[in-house]
Write a protein that holds these residues in place. Structure first.
Motif, PDB file in Angstrom:
ATOM      1  N   THR A  31     -93.507  56.696  -9.853  1.00 12.75           N
ATOM      2  CA  THR A  31     -92.889  56.103  -8.661  1.00 12.75           C
ATOM      3  C   THR A  31     -93.975  55.392  -7.865  1.00 12.75           C
ATOM      4  OG1 THR A  31     -93.241  58.038  -7.247  1.00 12.75           O
ATOM      5  CG2 THR A  31     -91.208  57.997  -8.557  1.00 12.75           C
ATOM      6  N   GLY A  32     -93.541  54.659  -6.838  1.00 12.45           N
ATOM      7  CA  GLY A  32     -94.515  53.977  -5.988  1.00 12.45           C
ATOM      8  C   GLY A  32     -95.157  52.770  -6.636  1.00 12.45           C
ATOM      9  N   ARG A  33     -94.556  52.275  -7.718  1.00 10.91           N
ATOM     10  CA  ARG A  33     -95.123  51.094  -8.378  1.00 10.91           C
ATOM     11  C   ARG A  33     -94.018  50.332  -9.116  1.00 10.91           C
ATOM     12  NH1 ARG A  33     -96.474  51.454 -13.886  1.00 10.91           N
ATOM     13  NH2 ARG A  33     -95.994  53.447 -14.873  1.00 10.91           N
ATOM     14  N   ILE A  34     -94.373  49.162  -9.622  1.00  7.59           N
ATOM     15  CA  ILE A  34     -93.448  48.384 -10.452  1.00  7.59           C
ATOM     16  C   ILE A  34     -93.620  48.884 -11.884  1.00  7.59           C
ATOM     17  CG2 ILE A  34     -92.881  46.096 -11.319  1.00  7.59           C
ATOM     18  CD1 ILE A  34     -93.996  44.991  -8.640  1.00  7.59           C
ATOM     19  N   VAL A  35     -92.531  49.350 -12.478  1.00  5.78           N
ATOM     20  CA  VAL A  35     -92.608  50.006 -13.789  1.00  5.78           C
ATOM     21  C   VAL A  35     -92.061  49.069 -14.879  1.00  5.78           C
ATOM     22  CG1 VAL A  35     -91.769  51.969 -15.163  1.00  5.78           C
ATOM     23  CG2 VAL A  35     -92.390  52.279 -12.750  1.00  5.78           C
ATOM     24  N   PRO A  36     -92.844  48.846 -15.948  1.00  6.03           N
ATOM     25  CA  PRO A  36     -92.361  47.990 -17.044  1.00  6.03           C
ATOM     26  C   PRO A  36     -91.320  48.715 -17.894  1.00  6.03           C
ATOM     27  CG  PRO A  36     -94.495  48.941 -17.617  1.00  6.03           C
ATOM     28  CD  PRO A  36     -94.202  49.369 -16.210  1.00  6.03           C
ATOM     29  N   ILE A  37     -90.336  47.978 -18.395  1.00  9.17           N
ATOM     30  CA  ILE A  37     -89.315  48.516 -19.302  1.00  9.17           C
ATOM     31  C   ILE A  37     -89.433  47.741 -20.615  1.00  9.17           C
ATOM     32  CG2 ILE A  37     -86.865  48.983 -19.664  1.00  9.17           C
ATOM     33  CD1 ILE A  37     -88.043  50.426 -17.236  1.00  9.17           C
ATOM     34  N   TYR A  38     -89.730  48.454 -21.698  1.00  7.80           N
ATOM     35  CA  TYR A  38     -89.977  47.800 -22.988  1.00  7.80           C
ATOM     36  C   TYR A  38     -88.780  47.954 -23.933  1.00  7.80           C
ATOM     37  CZ  TYR A  38     -94.829  47.902 -21.422  1.00  7.80           C
ATOM     38  OH  TYR A  38     -95.985  47.730 -20.700  1.00  7.80           O
TER      39      TYR A  38
END
Length: 684
Positions: free
Chosen positions: A142-149
């Motif tokens: 959390t607290g960030r932009i998370v990549p989705i692959y």
């Protein structure tokens, strides 16, 4: 640091089993791992309070565990861990299914960050299986932009993200800088290390956008430079100098006047063919725009200059169609025609080959049979291929090798924006026929819901009773549970139509049939022996059935606009009023908006521009038959502004250094070599 070509098996935590899963994603080396880009991102930087959470939305929240989690055994194979988390605005019920270890993972009185989908309503809000971490360690999930692959079975986001993190740590600083420093400065692009770090693990939205722009630019820049070099290699070849002076006789013999766009395309081709250089030109025009007349003019000039022309079509029916239409135009002018297809008898083929080899045929029309080793030409000077993207480069090359650097003309009825055409057909000059011959009818198009089925069935019966024929196109060949029961398969729908219309003749054609069986069904439809032809997109290209006046497309939301436009072009080819009916399927508002474009215009170029914006370039060609190297970054090709800048930059570099031999262009040259080797030199 590990070399970029290190096998992924040697990345910590991967091993043999995970390496096999990664191989399904075409990840074999460390470089492949780092170049495996996210398909989307989740912005988890915004934290809401419990009272602000909206049911149905994903959200991040920091809350304190109010009491010890409870583990409940519901039945065999189903355990539930439940607890309540609170903040000053309310309470949130957290549930984990079949994760019994969670019971001891949360301490009452401690605060945690949760990310998940909010359910419930009013005061009772819930989250099921949220991702979480202690408040003091916010920043991992959390607290960030998370990549989705994109994933494959057996591999989850957490594992793949961890592998990519390791890959970046091992080799991020070794990724090759394909952009010359002068280009990076001129177009204000970040360096390669920053780009790869922030495409995977962006610090913020701004960093992600900077990284995406840089990597999209690089991909299109390298592709444009590769195509530019290919174009130079082609245009530097010496070609036979043909004499277009005889064209007036061709124009005079036509029973109709050519459009301005057709004349312009012919003049552009004549400029090439009389220049002493090899022509390598694409004639691109909508269905019915008159590309065949342009090809006929080129064949006429080749023959009158003392040479032969070869015309290759992707199917036998289409080859026979061209044989007849070209013959009607050119045989009265004294040209000799020959047809060569796989279904001819051995004797017919042998005699045809003898006439071709002896120069007794001016124009040879055929299928892939033209490229067999046994076919020899006397003086081949022009090669025409129809529906360019249906042929691999090896097939086209095999035909051009039948002569000494013959001129090449390729035709495509898939209208695409010119900027994109210059990349997809990189080594070809592009002529666009953007004007329809007078009298070409527009096809009335309707997007309808399933509730209209009875009315459409009545309409089908009415048209057939008037002697007309109908196409019905389905998105798949047979039933597929993964796509859901509402997706029509050609096989099942053909059976349904036979029951709905027991007195009508229903045929079926699809890509899994043997070529001979397909040809027989198509020939029966052309001959009027079938009333309704149920098909997959195998009928997208080519066959001319003037008596077919209705195109029905099932689950139209499953097709791209350009594909739908190609399908629609199968009707309206005769004197009868024609129609296209698009059943909407379950695509929702977005799909309806797309289909509305089809109802508003018959202009293939306008539709192609909409398609490029909505879906990107792959859709123009269905299953990537065109040979364009895979563009990895989602949306890269639909970013027209960056595409134009990348093409401009590549042109400037090649102008200064045509062979890319200067030191600052060495890594660009290396990347182009990689691109060609990956595509097996199969551009187009």
């Amino acid at each position: 640091m590990k070399p970029l070509d290190t096998d992924v098996r040697y990345i910590k935590g991967v091993g043999e089993a995970k390496a096999k899963l990664l191989a399904r994603l075409e990840i074999h080396t460390l470089a492949d791992l780092v170049r495996y880009f996210p398909r989307a991102y989740e912005d988890r930087t915004v934290f809401l309070r419990i009272g602000e959470l909206m049911p149905g939305e994903n959200a991040c929240v920091v809350a304190m565990v109010a009491a010890a989690p409870r583990l409940t055994h519901i039945r065999k194979g189903l355990d539930i861990v439940r607890f309540k988390a609170v903040d000053e605005t309310g309470a949130l019920e957290i549930t984990y299914f079949n994760q019994s270890y969670r019971k001891d993972a949360f301490q009452p009185g401690q605060s945690y960050a949760f990310y998940g989908k909010v359910e419930g309503s009013g005061q009772r809000k819930t989250m099921a299986n949220p991702q979480c971490e202690p408040e003091e360690r916010i920043g991992a999930v959390t607290g960030r932009i998370v990549p989705i692959y994109p994933l494959t079975a057996g591999l989850n986001q957490r594992s793949l993200t961890a592998f990519i993190r390791q890959g970046l740590d091992e080799c991020g600083s070794l990724m090759p800088e394909a952009l010359p420093e002068s280009v990076r400065r001129q177009y204000q692009l970040c360096d390669v290390a920053f780009a790869y770090e922030n495409i995977h693990f962006p610090k913020d939205e701004g960093s992600l956008e900077i990284a995406r722009r840089r990597l999209i630019f690089e991909e299109l820049f390298v592709l444009s430079a590769a195509m530019g070099r290919l174009r130079r290699a082609v245009t530097e070849k010496t070609g036979k100098r043909l004499d277009p002076a005889c064209l007036e006789a061709f124009y005079s013999a036509l029973p109709y006047h050519l459009t301005g766009a057709q004349r312009r395309a012919i003049e552009e081709a004549m400029g090439d063919m009389s220049s002493g250089r090899v022509m390598s030109r694409l004639i691109q025009g909508d269905v019915g725009s008159g590309k065949t007349a342009v090809a006929a003019a080129c064949c006429f000039v080749a023959a009158k200059s003392g040479y032969q022309a070869a015309f290759m079509a992707p199917t036998e029916i289409l080859a026979r169609q061209h044989y007849q239409s070209l013959g009607q135009m050119l045989e009265p002018l004294g040209l000799r025609f020959e047809l060569l297809t796989g279904s001819m008898t051995a004797k017919q083929r042998r005699e045809a080959k003898e006439r071709i080899a002896l120069g007794m045929a001016d124009v040879v029309v055929g299928t892939h049979a033209l490229i067999s080793e046994a076919v020899a030409f006397d003086r081949l000077a022009l090669v025409v291929t129809d529906e360019q993207h249906r042929f691999g480069v090896a097939q086209r090359a095999a035909l051009t090798e039948k002569g000494e650097s013959p001129h090449v003309l390729v035709m495509s009825a898939t209208p695409i924006p010119r900027t994109l055409a210059l990349i997809i057909y990189g080594e070809l000059d592009v002529s666009i026929i953007d004007e329809m011959p007078p009298g070409r009818q527009t096809i009335d198009t309707f997007a309808v819901a399933e509730s209209m089925r009875p009315r459409i069935n009545n309409f089908i019966r009415k048209l057939v009773s008037e002697g007309r024929q109908v196409y019905v196109v389905c998105p798949m060949v047979e039933e597929n549970d993964a796509l859901g029961g509402d997706v029509k398969s050609a096989q099942e729908h053909a059976k349904e139509l036979e029951q709905t219309f027991p007195d009508l003749r229903v045929g079926l054609v699809h890509g899994k049939m043997k070529p001979k069986a397909k040809q027989e069904v198509m020939a029966a439809f052309v001959a009027g022996q079938l009333d309704i032809l149920v098909a997959t997109t195998v009928i997208e290209v080519g066959v001319d059935v003037p008596n077919a006046v209705l195109m029905v497309v099932e689950n139209a939301d499953r097709f791209g606009l350009s594909q739908l436009h190609q399908l629609r072009g199968r009707v309206g080819r005769g004197k009868h009023k024609s129609y296209c009916v698009l059943f909407e399927g379950g695509g929702g508002e977005t799909a309806r908006a797309r289909l509305k474009v089809m109802c508003q215009t018959n202009d293939g170029f306008k539709i192609s521009e909409q398609d490029l914006e909505l879906r990107g370039p792959g859709d123009f060609f269905g299953s990537r038959q065109h040979g364009l190297p895979q563009v990895q970054l989602a949306g890269a090709m639909s970013n027209m502004e960056v595409l134009k800048l990348a093409q401009q930059a590549a042109g400037e570099v090649l102008e200064r250094d045509p062979t890319l031999s200067l030191p600052e262009n060495k890594k660009l040259a290396d990347q182009i070599e990689v691109l060609f080797s990956k595509s097996e030199n199969s551009f187009n």
